[in-house]
Enzyme design. Structure first.
Site, PDB file in Angstrom:
ATOM      1  N   ALA A  44    -114.147 -46.064  -5.670  1.00 14.77           N
ATOM      2  CA  ALA A  44    -114.888 -47.312  -5.726  1.00 14.77           C
ATOM      3  C   ALA A  44    -116.499 -46.795  -5.357  1.00 14.77           C
ATOM      4  N   SER A  53    -118.545 -48.013  -2.316  1.00 12.60           N
ATOM      5  CA  SER A  53    -118.125 -48.665  -0.988  1.00 12.60           C
ATOM      6  C   SER A  53    -118.939 -49.132  -0.176  1.00 12.60           C
ATOM      7  N   THR A  76    -109.883 -54.130   0.577  1.00 12.96           N
ATOM      8  CA  THR A  76    -110.586 -54.011   1.740  1.00 12.96           C
ATOM      9  C   THR A  76    -110.317 -55.478   2.317  1.00 12.96           C
ATOM     10  N   GLU A 135    -112.581 -57.265   3.484  1.00  4.90           N
ATOM     11  CA  GLU A 135    -113.833 -57.866   3.226  1.00  4.90           C
ATOM     12  C   GLU A 135    -113.912 -59.073   2.259  1.00  4.90           C
ATOM     13  N   TYR A 146    -120.707 -56.273  -2.912  1.00  3.11           N
ATOM     14  CA  TYR A 146    -119.393 -55.355  -2.805  1.00  3.11           C
ATOM     15  C   TYR A 146    -118.013 -55.925  -2.719  1.00  3.11           C
ATOM     16  N   SER A 147    -118.002 -56.943  -1.715  1.00  3.46           N
ATOM     17  CA  SER A 147    -116.607 -57.567  -1.633  1.00  3.46           C
ATOM     18  C   SER A 147    -116.598 -58.643  -2.660  1.00  3.46           C
ATOM     19  N   ALA A 148    -117.335 -59.016  -3.399  1.00  2.27           N
ATOM     20  CA  ALA A 148    -117.119 -59.935  -4.595  1.00  2.27           C
ATOM     21  C   ALA A 148    -116.368 -58.953  -5.533  1.00  2.27           C
ATOM     22  N   ASN A 180    -112.213 -51.919   8.584  1.00  2.00           N
ATOM     23  CA  ASN A 180    -113.163 -50.534   8.905  1.00  2.00           C
ATOM     24  C   ASN A 180    -112.467 -49.305   9.270  1.00  2.00           C
ATOM     25  N   ASN A 181    -112.528 -48.334   8.536  1.00  4.82           N
ATOM     26  CA  ASN A 181    -111.977 -47.011   8.695  1.00  4.82           C
ATOM     27  C   ASN A 181    -113.288 -46.199   9.829  1.00  4.82           C
ATOM     28  N   LEU A 226    -121.878 -46.995   9.479  1.00  8.81           N
ATOM     29  CA  LEU A 226    -122.296 -47.107  10.925  1.00  8.81           C
ATOM     30  C   LEU A 226    -122.008 -45.867  12.015  1.00  8.81           C
ATOM     31  N   ASP A 264    -131.733 -57.800  10.157  1.00  7.81           N
ATOM     32  CA  ASP A 264    -130.293 -57.989   9.722  1.00  7.81           C
ATOM     33  C   ASP A 264    -129.922 -57.754   8.309  1.00  7.81           C
TER      34      ASP A 264
HETATM   35  P1  NAD Z   1    -116.018 -43.338  -0.520  1.00 10.72           P
HETATM   36  O1  NAD Z   1    -117.506 -44.041  -1.033  1.00 10.72           O
HETATM   37  O2  NAD Z   1    -116.306 -42.549   0.701  1.00 10.72           O
HETATM   38  O3  NAD Z   1    -115.358 -42.666  -1.778  1.00 10.72           O
HETATM   39  C1  NAD Z   1    -115.388 -43.082  -2.896  1.00 10.72           C
HETATM   40  C2  NAD Z   1    -114.849 -42.137  -4.052  1.00 10.72           C
HETATM   41  O4  NAD Z   1    -114.968 -42.655  -5.329  1.00 10.72           O
HETATM   42  C3  NAD Z   1    -115.882 -41.051  -4.245  1.00 10.72           C
HETATM   43  O5  NAD Z   1    -115.080 -39.766  -4.107  1.00 10.72           O
HETATM   44  C4  NAD Z   1    -116.725 -41.258  -5.436  1.00 10.72           C
HETATM   45  O6  NAD Z   1    -116.971 -39.862  -5.936  1.00 10.72           O
HETATM   46  C5  NAD Z   1    -115.558 -41.679  -6.312  1.00 10.72           C
HETATM   47  N1  NAD Z   1    -116.332 -42.679  -7.371  1.00 10.72           N
HETATM   48  C6  NAD Z   1    -117.104 -43.557  -7.347  1.00 10.72           C
HETATM   49  N2  NAD Z   1    -117.408 -44.215  -8.423  1.00 10.72           N
HETATM   50  C7  NAD Z   1    -116.374 -43.499  -9.447  1.00 10.72           C
HETATM   51  C8  NAD Z   1    -116.082 -43.680 -10.738  1.00 10.72           C
HETATM   52  N3  NAD Z   1    -116.816 -44.583 -11.611  1.00 10.72           N
HETATM   53  N4  NAD Z   1    -115.147 -42.658 -11.298  1.00 10.72           N
HETATM   54  C9  NAD Z   1    -114.229 -41.974 -10.459  1.00 10.72           C
HETATM   55  N5  NAD Z   1    -114.681 -42.041  -9.124  1.00 10.72           N
HETATM   56  C10 NAD Z   1    -115.490 -42.471  -8.625  1.00 10.72           C
HETATM   57  O7  NAD Z   1    -115.181 -44.688  -0.159  1.00 10.72           O
HETATM   58  P2  NAD Z   1    -114.119 -44.754   1.199  1.00 10.72           P
HETATM   59  O8  NAD Z   1    -114.807 -45.279   2.089  1.00 10.72           O
HETATM   60  O9  NAD Z   1    -113.305 -43.567   1.078  1.00 10.72           O
HETATM   61  O10 NAD Z   1    -113.054 -46.056   0.399  1.00 10.72           O
HETATM   62  C11 NAD Z   1    -112.157 -45.919  -0.558  1.00 10.72           C
HETATM   63  C12 NAD Z   1    -111.441 -46.896  -1.080  1.00 10.72           C
HETATM   64  O11 NAD Z   1    -111.012 -47.813   0.249  1.00 10.72           O
HETATM   65  C13 NAD Z   1    -112.382 -48.174  -1.747  1.00 10.72           C
HETATM   66  O12 NAD Z   1    -111.841 -48.736  -2.939  1.00 10.72           O
HETATM   67  C14 NAD Z   1    -112.839 -49.058  -0.667  1.00 10.72           C
HETATM   68  O13 NAD Z   1    -113.064 -50.265  -1.281  1.00 10.72           O
HETATM   69  C15 NAD Z   1    -111.691 -49.046   0.130  1.00 10.72           C
HETATM   70  N6  NAD Z   1    -111.834 -49.264   1.804  1.00 10.72           N
HETATM   71  C16 NAD Z   1    -112.695 -48.707   2.429  1.00 10.72           C
HETATM   72  C17 NAD Z   1    -112.541 -49.117   4.017  1.00 10.72           C
HETATM   73  C18 NAD Z   1    -113.635 -48.362   4.841  1.00 10.72           C
HETATM   74  O14 NAD Z   1    -113.653 -48.620   5.843  1.00 10.72           O
HETATM   75  N7  NAD Z   1    -114.461 -47.241   4.198  1.00 10.72           N
HETATM   76  C19 NAD Z   1    -111.660 -49.981   4.214  1.00 10.72           C
HETATM   77  C20 NAD Z   1    -110.962 -50.705   3.724  1.00 10.72           C
HETATM   78  C21 NAD Z   1    -111.037 -50.392   2.124  1.00 10.72           C
HETATM   79  O1  DAU Z   2    -114.333 -53.816   6.544  1.00 13.33           O
HETATM   80  C1  DAU Z   2    -113.782 -52.843   5.431  1.00 13.33           C
HETATM   81  C2  DAU Z   2    -115.027 -52.346   4.938  1.00 13.33           C
HETATM   82  O2  DAU Z   2    -115.771 -51.557   6.185  1.00 13.33           O
HETATM   83  C3  DAU Z   2    -114.911 -51.486   3.695  1.00 13.33           C
HETATM   84  O3  DAU Z   2    -114.347 -52.277   2.767  1.00 13.33           O
HETATM   85  C4  DAU Z   2    -116.443 -50.731   3.248  1.00 13.33           C
HETATM   86  O4  DAU Z   2    -116.046 -49.883   2.202  1.00 13.33           O
HETATM   87  C5  DAU Z   2    -116.805 -50.129   4.472  1.00 13.33           C
HETATM   88  O5  DAU Z   2    -118.273 -49.657   4.182  1.00 13.33           O
HETATM   89  C6  DAU Z   2    -117.127 -50.856   5.449  1.00 13.33           C
HETATM   90  O6  DAU Z   2    -117.933 -52.033   5.365  1.00 13.33           O
HETATM   91  P1  DAU Z   2    -118.933 -52.526   6.677  1.00 13.33           P
HETATM   92  O7  DAU Z   2    -120.093 -53.070   6.084  1.00 13.33           O
HETATM   93  O8  DAU Z   2    -118.230 -53.283   7.792  1.00 13.33           O
HETATM   94  O9  DAU Z   2    -119.291 -50.870   7.296  1.00 13.33           O
HETATM   95  P2  DAU Z   2    -120.823 -50.318   7.636  1.00 13.33           P
HETATM   96  O10 DAU Z   2    -120.502 -48.929   8.334  1.00 13.33           O
HETATM   97  O11 DAU Z   2    -121.885 -50.416   6.688  1.00 13.33           O
HETATM   98  O12 DAU Z   2    -121.364 -51.484   8.962  1.00 13.33           O
HETATM   99  C7  DAU Z   2    -120.364 -51.507   9.937  1.00 13.33           C
HETATM  100  C8  DAU Z   2    -121.188 -52.726  10.740  1.00 13.33           C
HETATM  101  O13 DAU Z   2    -122.523 -51.979  11.367  1.00 13.33           O
HETATM  102  C9  DAU Z   2    -121.707 -53.890  10.029  1.00 13.33           C
HETATM  103  O14 DAU Z   2    -121.647 -55.017  10.902  1.00 13.33           O
HETATM  104  C10 DAU Z   2    -123.080 -53.369   9.687  1.00 13.33           C
HETATM  105  C11 DAU Z   2    -123.582 -52.610  11.008  1.00 13.33           C
HETATM  106  N1  DAU Z   2    -124.499 -51.492  10.732  1.00 13.33           N
HETATM  107  C12 DAU Z   2    -124.234 -50.646   9.697  1.00 13.33           C
HETATM  108  C13 DAU Z   2    -125.200 -49.501   9.465  1.00 13.33           C
HETATM  109  C14 DAU Z   2    -124.935 -48.787   8.215  1.00 13.33           C
HETATM  110  C15 DAU Z   2    -125.544 -51.560  11.566  1.00 13.33           C
HETATM  111  O15 DAU Z   2    -125.890 -52.455  12.297  1.00 13.33           O
HETATM  112  N2  DAU Z   2    -126.444 -50.381  11.280  1.00 13.33           N
HETATM  113  C16 DAU Z   2    -126.431 -49.621  10.386  1.00 13.33           C
HETATM  114  O16 DAU Z   2    -127.211 -48.697  10.261  1.00 13.33           O
END
Ligand code: NAD
Ligand code: DAU
Length: 352
Positions: A87, A89, A134, A136, A159-161, A188-189, A199, A289
């Protein structure tokens, strides 16, 4: 029943995908794991050096938006199952470039569903399509309440849409064609190999380098943080035990206001870098923001706990410290990722 056959894991070179690939390769020697990833800016094969030579692992570079390629891959490999993580992400990138999110997250998911449908028709019962989504998609919470599996979808960012749309398609393929699908929606992971635009790794990297740590708005937004290896373990359990068509929420019961989390990180890094207490906190910088910034996410994962006996294994403070240690011990990984060097290397290797 699931047995020793081929599983395509998409997005396996990314943050969560690499942990899922590692877990499946190490724990299930009888599975043949194919990591299908297009190596976008977020994909990095250096995330998988420890298992890259395992006999049950292979890497396939490819784009899930390319339907012809995906169909041919299914035809060649005849996978038993798909665990779909690929995805776009990052929410901020979706605000500046929504179409990439439509292409990969929606079209890419539908391409995989179509290939699975063609390849598995007549035998859906012996195959599985696991879609990783997710929290979201549920939108934003106020001061109280939690997302359950029954919460209505209400996405706010592109993204979430796009993720909500992909979830709907996955369910539609179950209802319309009878495909065996499973969806999980996770909070969030955090953990190792997290790309430093998000973040926690961004803050660790900036604090380490004495650079400003951008906090959006007043830092009042709340996220529910889960250790990435606990997410990978949940995916393993759900993949093997969920009923067809089922959905599980996955979360850490671990809510933090962004500003409190950043202050904790500053304290941990002061200690680990031998800085005076309070030195790193001076780097905190409040910035404009995020547009449409969701106030609060919190996951109720009671269903997963009661039905499949999953609970998070790590306390957050312990997990955060482990994560900081990983980044401090893996400077080369961080430098390659922030400089973009890893992309040049793999571009040359795969001619793209
Ligand atoms: P990431 O951005 O770290 O990794 C995404 C991977 O997908 C990358 O390796 C990228 O090369 C690959 N990719 C992107 N576009 C592609 C395409 N068109 N074809 C093939 N590969 C492609 O993402 P992540 O944070 O590891 O998230 C993985 C999944 O988990 C996503 O579906 C995300 O929505 C979901 N998710 C993430 C979190 C989070 O906190 N990071 C939380 C809940 C769900
Ligand atoms: O909830 C799950 C989602 O968590 C996943 O589906 C997404 O792929 C993943 O990216 C993550 O989304 P968030 O938008 O919550 O994560 P991010 O790390 O971008 O931001 C976490 C929080 O911190 C959010 O409230 C925005 C804020 N933030 C983020 C950044 C990058 C800041 O305040 N400063 C920053 O520089």
């Amino acid at each position: 029943m699931i047995n020793s056959k081929t599983i395509i894991i998409t997005g396996g070179a990314g943050f969560i995908g690499s942990h899922v690939v590692r877990r499946f390769v190490n724990n299930y020697p009888d599975y043949k794991i194919i990591n299908l990833d297009n190596l976008t800016y977020a994909g990095n094969l250096a995330n998988l050096t420890d298992i890259q030579d395992a006999p049950n692992y292979s890497f396939q570079k490819g784009d899930i938006t390319d339907a012809v390629f995906i169909d041919a891959l299914f035809e060649k490999e005849k996978p038993y199952a798909v665990i779909h993580l690929a995805a776009e992400s990052h929410v901020d990138r979706s605000i500046s470039n929504p179409m990439e999110f439509v292409m990969t997250n929606v079209i890419g998911t539908v391409n995989l569903l179509n290939a699975a449908r063609k390849s598995w028709e007549g035998d859906y019962i012996n195959h599985r399509f696991y879609h990783v989504s997710t929290d979201e998609v549920y939108g934003a919470l106020g001061e109280s309440g939690m997302f359950t599996e029954e919460t209505s979808y209400d996405p706010h960012s592109p993204y979430s849409a796009s993720k909500a749309s992909s979830d709907h398609f996955v369910r539609a393929y179950h209802d319309t064609y009878g495909l065996d699908v499973v969806i999980s929606n996770c909070s969030n992971n955090y953990g190792s190999h997290h790309f430093p635009e998000k973040l926690i790794p961004l803050a660790i990297n900036n604090i380490k380098n004495n650079k400003p740590v951008p906090v959006y708005g007043k830092g009042e937004n709340v996220r529910d943080w889960l250790w990435v290896e606990d997410h990978a373990r949940a995916i393993d359990v759900i993949f093997h035990k969920a009923k067809a068509g089922d959905t599980y929420n996955i979360g850490g019961h671990n809510e933090w206001k962004n500003i409190d989390l950043i202050r904790l990180l500053c304290e941990i890094l002061d200690q680990k870098l031998g800085r005076e207490s309070g030195a790193s906190a001076k780097l905190i910088t409040f910035v404009t923001d995020r547009a449409g910034h969701d106030l609060r996410y919190a996951i109720d994962s009671t269903k997963l706990q009661n039905e499949l006996d999953w609970v998070p294994s790590l306390q957050f403070e312990e997990g955060l410290e482990k994560t900081v240690d990983w980044y401090l011990q893996n400077e080369e990984w961080l430098e390659n990722v922030t400089s973009g060097n890893y992309q040049d290397y793999y571009k040359n290797q795969y001619n793209s």
